[in-house]
Design a protein around this motif. Structure first.
Motif, PDB file in Angstrom:
ATOM      1  N   GLU A 105      68.706  16.060  69.847  1.00 36.24           N
ATOM      2  CA  GLU A 105      69.171  16.284  71.219  1.00 36.24           C
ATOM      3  C   GLU A 105      68.016  16.512  72.189  1.00 36.24           C
ATOM      4  O   GLU A 105      68.125  16.228  73.383  1.00 36.24           O
ATOM      5  N   LEU A 106      66.900  17.009  71.680  1.00 35.43           N
ATOM      6  CA  LEU A 106      65.800  17.424  72.554  1.00 35.43           C
ATOM      7  C   LEU A 106      64.687  16.397  72.697  1.00 35.43           C
ATOM      8  O   LEU A 106      63.973  16.377  73.703  1.00 35.43           O
ATOM      9  N   VAL A 138      65.592  26.260  74.454  1.00 34.74           N
ATOM     10  CA  VAL A 138      64.416  25.390  74.424  1.00 34.74           C
ATOM     11  C   VAL A 138      64.236  24.677  75.768  1.00 34.74           C
ATOM     12  O   VAL A 138      63.124  24.590  76.296  1.00 34.74           O
ATOM     13  N   ARG A 139      65.337  24.191  76.325  1.00 36.24           N
ATOM     14  CA  ARG A 139      65.250  23.481  77.611  1.00 36.24           C
ATOM     15  C   ARG A 139      64.778  24.389  78.740  1.00 36.24           C
ATOM     16  O   ARG A 139      64.092  23.944  79.663  1.00 36.24           O
ATOM     17  N   ALA A 140      65.117  25.675  78.653  1.00 35.28           N
ATOM     18  CA  ALA A 140      64.647  26.609  79.673  1.00 35.28           C
ATOM     19  C   ALA A 140      63.139  26.787  79.598  1.00 35.28           C
ATOM     20  O   ALA A 140      62.464  26.959  80.626  1.00 35.28           O
ATOM     21  N   ILE A 141      62.592  26.734  78.398  1.00 31.28           N
ATOM     22  CA  ILE A 141      61.146  26.867  78.217  1.00 31.28           C
ATOM     23  C   ILE A 141      60.423  25.568  78.558  1.00 31.28           C
ATOM     24  O   ILE A 141      59.325  25.584  79.127  1.00 31.28           O
ATOM     25  N   ALA A 142      61.048  24.437  78.227  1.00 31.38           N
ATOM     26  CA  ALA A 142      60.418  23.128  78.432  1.00 31.38           C
ATOM     27  C   ALA A 142      61.324  22.250  79.291  1.00 31.38           C
ATOM     28  O   ALA A 142      61.932  21.291  78.786  1.00 31.38           O
ATOM     29  N   PRO A 143      61.426  22.531  80.599  1.00 26.03           N
ATOM     30  CA  PRO A 143      62.323  21.752  81.461  1.00 26.03           C
ATOM     31  C   PRO A 143      61.943  20.278  81.571  1.00 26.03           C
ATOM     32  O   PRO A 143      62.794  19.444  81.891  1.00 26.03           O
ATOM     33  N   ASP A 144      60.681  19.961  81.295  1.00 33.18           N
ATOM     34  CA  ASP A 144      60.245  18.560  81.344  1.00 33.18           C
ATOM     35  C   ASP A 144      60.468  17.831  80.028  1.00 33.18           C
ATOM     36  O   ASP A 144      60.128  16.646  79.903  1.00 33.18           O
ATOM     37  N   VAL A 177      53.510  24.680  72.269  1.00 32.20           N
ATOM     38  CA  VAL A 177      54.231  24.641  70.999  1.00 32.20           C
ATOM     39  C   VAL A 177      55.351  25.667  71.069  1.00 32.20           C
ATOM     40  O   VAL A 177      55.111  26.841  71.369  1.00 32.20           O
ATOM     41  N   ILE A 178      56.579  25.221  70.810  1.00 26.58           N
ATOM     42  CA  ILE A 178      57.742  26.097  70.748  1.00 26.58           C
ATOM     43  C   ILE A 178      58.119  26.227  69.277  1.00 26.58           C
ATOM     44  O   ILE A 178      58.234  25.221  68.561  1.00 26.58           O
ATOM     45  N   GLY A 179      58.294  27.458  68.814  1.00 27.25           N
ATOM     46  CA  GLY A 179      58.590  27.680  67.403  1.00 27.25           C
ATOM     47  C   GLY A 179      59.881  28.423  67.183  1.00 27.25           C
ATOM     48  O   GLY A 179      60.048  29.540  67.688  1.00 27.25           O
ATOM     49  N   THR A 180      60.823  27.832  66.461  1.00 24.79           N
ATOM     50  CA  THR A 180      62.049  28.553  66.126  1.00 24.79           C
ATOM     51  C   THR A 180      61.773  29.486  64.952  1.00 24.79           C
ATOM     52  O   THR A 180      61.042  29.152  64.017  1.00 24.79           O
ATOM     53  N   ALA A 181      62.378  30.674  65.021  1.00 23.52           N
ATOM     54  CA  ALA A 181      62.170  31.677  63.983  1.00 23.52           C
ATOM     55  C   ALA A 181      63.211  32.778  64.127  1.00 23.52           C
ATOM     56  O   ALA A 181      63.803  32.950  65.200  1.00 23.52           O
ATOM     57  N   SER A 182      63.432  33.509  63.054  1.00 17.56           N
ATOM     58  CA  SER A 182      64.277  34.696  63.129  1.00 17.56           C
ATOM     59  C   SER A 182      63.629  35.705  64.076  1.00 17.56           C
ATOM     60  O   SER A 182      62.402  35.766  64.185  1.00 17.56           O
ATOM     61  N   GLU A 183      64.452  36.501  64.746  1.00 11.83           N
ATOM     62  CA  GLU A 183      63.921  37.393  65.780  1.00 11.83           C
ATOM     63  C   GLU A 183      62.866  38.361  65.247  1.00 11.83           C
ATOM     64  O   GLU A 183      61.910  38.687  65.950  1.00 11.83           O
TER      65      GLU A 183
END
Length: 304
Positions: free
Chosen positions: A224-225, A199-205, A169-175
């Motif tokens: 896009e993703l 995101v692509r660097a974390i999930a290349p597949d 699970v990838i989660g976008t959030a403020s730093e």
């Protein structure tokens, strides 16, 4: 009884504590003395003047769609619950009050180890996340992107996706919220320019499914993703979703859905953080906190 209501649309300060008659139980109902009630973005939108097609507002209008408390009246034909039972559940625009009526199909027993503040803010975001991830058909081993992962909705969505077997699970959030997102079990990514590359660097597949609770920028990034638009949903950017031909999110709150979530909590699969509990006379501040869009976890109102 006391309740939090508004008599005109507007900013948070239109919320007022009012006195009104306490409801009395009828056949097939129970009355709950509320201990805590969750504050949802839905409440803020209605207060601001947004009215969904199925809703009718009557001034003064009480807000609140989730609650927890103790049953103090039981109507005829109710056998599943008794006076003194601790419960949590859902309603429509009645939760910011000292008492609420509910049918057995709206409530479940509160686990003994669940604090009142968590119970009061459990149903709304929990069921919303359940509906959305169910619509996305999240499968074991998949990569799921959740925007606004640190908020009340995102907190549920991240943990629920993992409980259902998501591989990543990838989660976008403020730093400032990245440590919190990590504790939920997601890999945090900051908003802004370069989001797609991060995101692509974390999930290349690739990303299998995406759930947006942040807004248009996040929804465009999801398109896009994620190769299949059928596996994207948004909780907020509804107009843009229609233009992008992303399916609308449909679903119904049910006691079965809520019971499944409560069971996950009881088994340690859901850890819900309360950002802050406000008194009724601080309801305007509670709405401001929710509308800020950058906090961690749930905001609730408490009656004492």
């Amino acid at each position: 009884m006391k309740a939090v209501a508004f008599s005109e649309y507007g900013p948070p300060q239109v919320l007022q504590v009012i006195e009104m008659d306490a409801p009395q139980v009828g056949p097939g109902e129970v009355r709950i003395r509320i201990k805590a009630a969750g504050v949802l973005p839905y409440d803020c939108k209605v207060r601001s003047g947004w009215i969904p097609p199925t809703l009718t507002v009557h001034f003064p209008q009480v807000l609140g769609n989730e609650f927890a408390g103790i049953i103090d009246q039981v109507g005829a034909d109710v056998t599943q619950f008794a006076v003194g039972d601790e419960v949590l559940g859902f309603t429509l625009l009645k939760g910011y009050a000292e008492y609420v009526l509910a049918a057995p199909e709206q409530i479940v027993h509160k686990p003994k180890n669940m604090p009142w503040e968590i119970a009061g803010g459990f149903s709304g975001n929990g069921q919303g996340a359940h509906m959305a991830l169910q619509a996305l058909n999240v499968k074991a081993g998949e990569t799921v992107l959740i925007h606004a992962a640190a908020g009340g909705f995102g907190t549920f969505a991240v943990q629920l996706a993992l409980a259902w077997g998501a591989g990543m699970v990838i989660g976008t959030a403020s730093e400032q919220n990245h440590d919190y997102v990590r504790k939920l079990g997601a890999i945090p990514v900051r908003y802004g320019d370069g989001l797609l590359d991060r995101v692509r660097a974390i999930a290349p597949d690739g990303v299998d499914a995406a759930l947006d609770a942040a807004g248009p920028e996040a929804l465009r990034a999801s398109v896009e993703l994620v190769p299949d638009k059928e596996r994207i949903r948004t909780m907020v950017a509804v107009d843009l979703a229609q233009k992008l031909q992303i399916p609308a999110l449909f679903g119904t709150r049910t006691v079965a859905r809520l019971a499944e979530l409560v069971d996950l909590y009881a088994r340690g699969k859901l850890n819900i953080h309360i950002r802050k509990a406000y008194r009724f006379d601080e309801a305007a501040d509670a709405h401001r906190a929710v509308e800020s869009g950058h906090g961690q976890g749930k905001v609730v109102l408490v009656t004492e």
